[in-house]
Scaffold this active site. Sequence first.
Site, short mmCIF file in Angstrom:
data_model
loop_
_atom_site.label_atom_id
_atom_site.label_comp_id
_atom_site.label_asym_id
_atom_site.label_seq_id
_atom_site.Cartn_x
_atom_site.Cartn_y
_atom_site.Cartn_z
N ASN A 280 1.07 -1.20 0.33
CA ASN A 280 -0.60 0.13 0.01
C ASN A 280 0.86 1.32 0.19
O ASN A 280 1.40 1.78 0.91
CB ASN A 280 -0.86 0.21 1.21
CG ASN A 280 -1.53 1.20 0.95
OD1 ASN A 280 -2.06 1.94 0.52
ND2 ASN A 280 -2.69 1.60 2.36
N GLU B 248 -7.22 4.50 7.59
CA GLU B 248 -6.95 6.36 7.55
C GLU B 248 -7.80 6.62 7.12
O GLU B 248 -8.40 7.86 7.29
CB GLU B 248 -6.01 6.69 6.28
CG GLU B 248 -4.59 6.39 7.11
CD GLU B 248 -3.16 5.52 6.40
OE1 GLU B 248 -3.18 5.76 5.33
OE2 GLU B 248 -2.75 5.36 7.08
N LYS C 226 -0.10 3.87 -0.48
CA LYS C 226 -1.01 5.34 0.19
C LYS C 226 -0.25 6.97 -0.81
O LYS C 226 -0.18 6.56 -2.29
CB LYS C 226 -0.20 5.97 1.82
CG LYS C 226 -0.51 4.56 2.32
CD LYS C 226 0.23 4.52 3.65
CE LYS C 226 0.09 3.49 4.50
NZ LYS C 226 -0.20 3.90 6.13
N SER D 161 3.11 -2.22 10.88
CA SER D 161 4.74 -2.20 10.99
C SER D 161 5.22 -2.94 10.48
O SER D 161 6.24 -3.43 10.58
CB SER D 161 5.06 -1.81 11.87
OG SER D 161 4.18 -0.46 12.27
N HIS E 199 -9.77 1.42 4.61
CA HIS E 199 -8.59 1.31 5.31
C HIS E 199 -9.08 2.11 6.21
O HIS E 199 -9.07 3.06 6.43
CB HIS E 199 -7.91 1.98 4.74
CG HIS E 199 -5.81 1.44 4.61
ND1 HIS E 199 -5.83 3.06 6.13
CD2 HIS E 199 -5.20 0.72 4.70
CE1 HIS E 199 -4.25 2.50 6.30
NE2 HIS E 199 -4.10 1.15 5.84
N GLU F 231 -5.21 -5.18 11.06
CA GLU F 231 -4.92 -4.02 10.80
C GLU F 231 -5.42 -3.02 12.30
O GLU F 231 -6.01 -2.60 12.36
CB GLU F 231 -4.90 -2.82 9.52
CG GLU F 231 -4.38 -4.26 8.79
CD GLU F 231 -4.04 -2.94 7.52
OE1 GLU F 231 -2.54 -2.94 7.42
OE2 GLU F 231 -4.79 -1.66 7.21
C1 PEP Z 1 -1.01 0.41 6.02
O1 PEP Z 1 -1.01 1.92 6.00
O2 PEP Z 1 -2.15 -0.76 5.88
C2 PEP Z 1 -0.41 0.18 7.01
C3 PEP Z 1 0.30 -1.63 7.51
O3 PEP Z 1 1.08 0.69 7.09
P1 PEP Z 1 2.53 0.38 7.70
O4 PEP Z 1 2.55 -1.15 6.98
O5 PEP Z 1 3.22 1.64 7.38
O6 PEP Z 1 2.37 0.74 9.58
#
Ligand code: PEP
Length: 242
Positions: free
Chosen positions: A14, A98, A16, A206, A96, A166
């Site tokens: 992803n 966000e 973003k 992460s 997601h 997540e």
């Molecule tokens: C995400 O954007 O879904 C995500 C898991 O971000 P990160 O890996 O940076 O925590």
Amino acid sequence: MLEIDKFKKIIIANWKLNGSIPYLNEYIENIQFDKSKDNNNCLVVCPPSTLIPYIKTKKFFIGSQDCSSFKEGAYTGEISCKMLKEIGCDFVIIGHSERRSIFKEHHKSIFDKCTNAINNKLIPILCIGENGQQRKENLHKEVLMDQLSKSLPKNIDIENIIIAYEPVWSIGTGLVPDQNQISEIHDFIKQEVLRSNQVRVIYGGSVKAANYKKILEIQNVDGLLVGGASLNLDEFNQIIKF
Ligand code: PEP
């Protein structure tokens, strides 16, 4: 619709709101995965939608980071599932954290997005997860149950969707649940909520080159959703060794 049950593991990048045409070209050239050579595993890259038509490679599958909850009409700024399919997407990230927190997306629009995705033969990657406060108050299972029951259309083929667990407190923070915590939640989603061993549940939050192996080794983890680390190709190339 692409059959995802044939894949051992699924890794989703992803990007973003990052990337550019030169960056995409460099990424395609240097990514160390080719689905024509490794068809046991599935790699999906989700760049911003404007970059998708520039992807001429067949090294990986393409996903969108979002889609409209509407099919067509007077909805300025929206991109429909039909349009995403037309430019080569097989997957779409929906709900997601966000989008839920910053853009105030709620169950009804997430439900409609999932419905539109399925109707247009796009595989929805439905993101769910509790925030830090909900985890502290031990409400996380209730939250996940609620998100799933209100976002998933009834009578869908459960084998053709991906659930991304997540935890919000883990996204971009460097904090990762331990193996037992991840396993417990994946088990909860598969056995208690969706009552299916077939449904694919992936973990996101992460994930880095330093921890991906331990997470991917967990028996009921079917793959990973990678944000920040998917933009660093040195690091991501280690993760996609599967
Ligand atoms: C995400 O954007 O879904 C995500 C898991 O971000 P990160 O890996 O940076 O925590």
